[in-house]
Design a protein around this motif. Structure first.
Motif, PDB file in Angstrom:
ATOM      1  N   PRO A   1       0.823  -1.215   0.000  1.00 41.48           N
ATOM      2  CA  PRO A   1       0.000   0.000   0.000  1.00 41.48           C
ATOM      3  C   PRO A   1       0.858   1.267   0.000  1.00 41.48           C
ATOM      4  O   PRO A   1       2.025   1.213   0.412  1.00 41.48           O
ATOM      5  N   PRO A   2       0.306   2.382  -0.437  1.00 44.69           N
ATOM      6  CA  PRO A   2       1.114   3.610  -0.492  1.00 44.69           C
ATOM      7  C   PRO A   2       1.417   4.145   0.898  1.00 44.69           C
ATOM      8  O   PRO A   2       0.659   3.954   1.839  1.00 44.69           O
ATOM      9  N   SER A   3       2.544   4.807   1.022  1.00 47.43           N
ATOM     10  CA  SER A   3       2.928   5.394   2.302  1.00 47.43           C
ATOM     11  C   SER A   3       2.220   6.730   2.490  1.00 47.43           C
ATOM     12  O   SER A   3       1.967   7.460   1.530  1.00 47.43           O
ATOM     13  N   LEU A   4       1.921   7.047   3.742  1.00 48.25           N
ATOM     14  CA  LEU A   4       1.206   8.287   4.038  1.00 48.25           C
ATOM     15  C   LEU A   4       2.135   9.484   3.977  1.00 48.25           C
ATOM     16  O   LEU A   4       1.721  10.573   3.547  1.00 48.25           O
ATOM     17  N   PHE A   5       3.385   9.303   4.387  1.00 49.11           N
ATOM     18  CA  PHE A   5       4.382  10.376   4.357  1.00 49.11           C
ATOM     19  C   PHE A   5       5.598   9.902   3.564  1.00 49.11           C
ATOM     20  O   PHE A   5       5.945   8.720   3.612  1.00 49.11           O
ATOM     21  N   PRO A   6       6.236  10.791   2.823  1.00 41.85           N
ATOM     22  CA  PRO A   6       7.469  10.382   2.111  1.00 41.85           C
ATOM     23  C   PRO A   6       8.592  10.076   3.097  1.00 41.85           C
ATOM     24  O   PRO A   6       8.863  10.855   4.013  1.00 41.85           O
ATOM     25  N   LYS A   7       9.222   8.921   2.945  1.00 39.81           N
ATOM     26  CA  LYS A   7      10.293   8.525   3.858  1.00 39.81           C
ATOM     27  C   LYS A   7      11.523   9.403   3.680  1.00 39.81           C
ATOM     28  O   LYS A   7      12.192   9.759   4.648  1.00 39.81           O
ATOM     29  N   ASP A   8      11.841   9.711   2.456  1.00 37.30           N
ATOM     30  CA  ASP A   8      13.007  10.553   2.165  1.00 37.30           C
ATOM     31  C   ASP A   8      12.572  11.629   1.164  1.00 37.30           C
ATOM     32  O   ASP A   8      12.681  11.435  -0.051  1.00 37.30           O
ATOM     33  N   PRO A   9      12.043  12.760   1.654  1.00 40.18           N
ATOM     34  CA  PRO A   9      11.524  13.799   0.739  1.00 40.18           C
ATOM     35  C   PRO A   9      12.581  14.259  -0.257  1.00 40.18           C
ATOM     36  O   PRO A   9      13.716  14.573   0.116  1.00 40.18           O
ATOM     37  N   GLN A  10      12.191  14.276  -1.529  1.00 37.57           N
ATOM     38  CA  GLN A  10      13.094  14.661  -2.597  1.00 37.57           C
ATOM     39  C   GLN A  10      12.535  15.901  -3.306  1.00 37.57           C
ATOM     40  O   GLN A  10      11.760  15.795  -4.253  1.00 37.57           O
ATOM     41  N   SER A  11      12.936  17.054  -2.823  1.00 35.73           N
ATOM     42  CA  SER A  11      12.470  18.299  -3.440  1.00 35.73           C
ATOM     43  C   SER A  11      13.052  18.515  -4.827  1.00 35.73           C
ATOM     44  O   SER A  11      12.555  19.343  -5.603  1.00 35.73           O
ATOM     45  N   GLN A  12      14.071  17.731  -5.179  1.00 33.76           N
ATOM     46  CA  GLN A  12      14.666  17.841  -6.505  1.00 33.76           C
ATOM     47  C   GLN A  12      13.668  17.486  -7.603  1.00 33.76           C
ATOM     48  O   GLN A  12      13.823  17.894  -8.759  1.00 33.76           O
ATOM     49  N   ASN A  13      12.617  16.728  -7.236  1.00 32.87           N
ATOM     50  CA  ASN A  13      11.606  16.361  -8.234  1.00 32.87           C
ATOM     51  C   ASN A  13      10.955  17.596  -8.843  1.00 32.87           C
ATOM     52  O   ASN A  13      10.649  17.616 -10.042  1.00 32.87           O
ATOM     53  N   TYR A  14      10.740  18.626  -8.036  1.00 35.82           N
ATOM     54  CA  TYR A  14      10.130  19.849  -8.550  1.00 35.82           C
ATOM     55  C   TYR A  14      11.067  20.560  -9.522  1.00 35.82           C
ATOM     56  O   TYR A  14      10.629  21.076 -10.554  1.00 35.82           O
ATOM     57  N   ALA A  15      12.354  20.584  -9.198  1.00 36.15           N
ATOM     58  CA  ALA A  15      13.320  21.206 -10.107  1.00 36.15           C
ATOM     59  C   ALA A  15      13.418  20.427 -11.416  1.00 36.15           C
ATOM     60  O   ALA A  15      13.494  21.018 -12.505  1.00 36.15           O
ATOM     61  N   ASP A  16      13.405  19.085 -11.318  1.00 36.83           N
ATOM     62  CA  ASP A  16      13.450  18.263 -12.529  1.00 36.83           C
ATOM     63  C   ASP A  16      12.208  18.490 -13.391  1.00 36.83           C
ATOM     64  O   ASP A  16      12.310  18.557 -14.624  1.00 36.83           O
ATOM     65  N   ALA A  17      11.059  18.607 -12.750  1.00 36.57           N
ATOM     66  CA  ALA A  17       9.831  18.846 -13.502  1.00 36.57           C
ATOM     67  C   ALA A  17       9.872  20.197 -14.203  1.00 36.57           C
ATOM     68  O   ALA A  17       9.471  20.327 -15.366  1.00 36.57           O
ATOM     69  N   TRP A  18      10.365  21.197 -13.511  1.00 43.19           N
ATOM     70  CA  TRP A  18      10.430  22.544 -14.099  1.00 43.19           C
ATOM     71  C   TRP A  18      11.384  22.595 -15.292  1.00 43.19           C
ATOM     72  O   TRP A  18      11.068  23.208 -16.314  1.00 43.19           O
ATOM     73  N   ASN A  19      12.510  21.915 -15.173  1.00 44.45           N
ATOM     74  CA  ASN A  19      13.513  21.978 -16.242  1.00 44.45           C
ATOM     75  C   ASN A  19      13.228  20.994 -17.375  1.00 44.45           C
ATOM     76  O   ASN A  19      13.304  21.354 -18.555  1.00 44.45           O
ATOM     77  N   ASN A  20      12.901  19.750 -17.049  1.00 46.37           N
ATOM     78  CA  ASN A  20      12.745  18.721 -18.075  1.00 46.37           C
ATOM     79  C   ASN A  20      11.487  18.925 -18.918  1.00 46.37           C
ATOM     80  O   ASN A  20      11.485  18.621 -20.116  1.00 46.37           O
ATOM     81  N   LEU A  21      10.413  19.409 -18.314  1.00 44.58           N
ATOM     82  CA  LEU A  21       9.158  19.571 -19.037  1.00 44.58           C
ATOM     83  C   LEU A  21       8.981  20.977 -19.603  1.00 44.58           C
ATOM     84  O   LEU A  21       7.943  21.257 -20.218  1.00 44.58           O
ATOM     85  N   ASP A  22       9.963  21.850 -19.373  1.00 46.37           N
ATOM     86  CA  ASP A  22       9.874  23.234 -19.860  1.00 46.37           C
ATOM     87  C   ASP A  22       8.572  23.882 -19.396  1.00 46.37           C
ATOM     88  O   ASP A  22       7.800  24.455 -20.182  1.00 46.37           O
ATOM     89  N   LEU A  23       8.340  23.796 -18.085  1.00 44.59           N
ATOM     90  CA  LEU A  23       7.087  24.298 -17.536  1.00 44.59           C
ATOM     91  C   LEU A  23       6.932  25.803 -17.677  1.00 44.59           C
ATOM     92  O   LEU A  23       5.805  26.305 -17.764  1.00 44.59           O
TER      93      LEU A  23
END
Length: 295
Positions: A62-84
């Motif tokens: 089942p999915p976890s309720l809280f992220p075990k190791d928060p990765q804020s880099q995902n937001y930076a990757d989304a902004w750069n890779n998808l040309d948001l």
């Protein structure tokens, strides 16, 4: 006796004063409020926290309720890779244009139907409202045929912002909201302006519009959010990668992009509409309720 019957509610004040009745009432109220809060905020919470998870964690069952190791880099990757930045600018540009066209043309139509009362005005309004009964999917094909070959002018509007702006103008619901609000403005003001020599356009600009700020705010919110969240129509009429909206752009990149990065992009795309709602949420209630009052 009449006064007592006029203030009668589903649960009497005497029952609320009793210990058991008060406990049951507040227990039910708490359950309802908490339940609806979870229903509406649950998906939003899952989206925000899912964007901070790793690919393995977001796919686990089942999915976890809280992220075990928060990765804020995902937001930076989304902004750069998808040309948001480009996608958000395109969507903002289309939403601003649709808002401008609707405020000008829908306000003019509602003003004419409410105050100028043209011949067959009620018939025209009835035909407009009848279009609300037609499913949006049914209109996709005729609208698309019109866009690829605009009648009379024979212009192809694909990859043109007018392909989004022009269909957005024909919004019977917003015209109806504006007309109902204009109906609540006293006719005495119109008569006084006429006696002072004001033209209908001058009356609209100097009297009607300043009094209509709440409903104009409501229409503005509806116009912006409709364009911002739309997916199918922009995908059809904006096939070029340079003209895509944010929803179409995220979908186009989702095939080869990790799910947590896609979710992070969705969070970023949702932020502008949430901010707009939080700023103008009072306009929604004041505009809708004021338009329902007469005089």
């Amino acid at each position: 006796m009449a006064q007592d019957s006029g203030s009668r509610t589903l649960i009497s004040h005497a029952q609320l004063r009793r210990g058991r009745g008060r406990v049951i009432y507040w227990a039910l109220l708490t359950v309802v409020v908490v339940g609806f809060t979870l229903v509406f905020l649950g998906p939003l919470y899952w989206m925000v926290t899912g964007a901070l998870k790793s690919g393995q964690e977001i796919a686990q069952t089942p999915p976890s309720l809280f992220p075990k190791d928060p990765q804020s880099q995902n937001y930076a990757d989304a902004w750069n890779n998808l040309d948001l930045a480009k996608l958000l600018f395109n969507t903002f540009y289309y939403a601003a244009g649709a808002l401008l066209f609707q405020l000008v043309l829908d306000t003019a139509a509602a003003y004419a139907l409410s105050k100028l009362r043209p011949v067959f005005g009620n018939v025209i309004l009835g035909l407009m409202l009848a279009t609300l009964m037609i499913p949006a999917m049914v209109l996709i094909v005729p609208q698309y045929v019109t866009v690829i070959d605009l009648p009379i002018l024979h212009i192809n509007l694909l990859d043109s912002p007018f392909a989004i702006w022009l269909p957005a103008v024909a919004n019977a619901f917003n015209i109806f909201l504006l007309k109902r609000f204009f109906d609540s403005i006293p006719e005495e003001l119109m008569a006084a302006a006429l006696m002072d020599g004001a033209t209908p356009l001058r009356t609209l600009w100097s009297i009607i519009l300043p009094m209509s700020r709440p409903i104009l705010g409501v229409v503005s919110i509806f116009a912006v959010t409709a364009v911002w969240k739309d997916f199918l129509w922009p995908k059809l009429v904006m096939p070029s990668p340079e003209t895509r909206t944010v929803s179409v752009g995220i979908y186009a990149f989702s095939g080869g992009t990790p799910m947590n990065v896609v979710i992070a992009a969705s969070v970023i795309a949702a932020i502008p509409t949430v901010i707009v709602f939080l700023i103008f949420q009072r306009n929604i209630m004041s505009g809708l309720t004021t338009g329902s009052l007469k005089g």
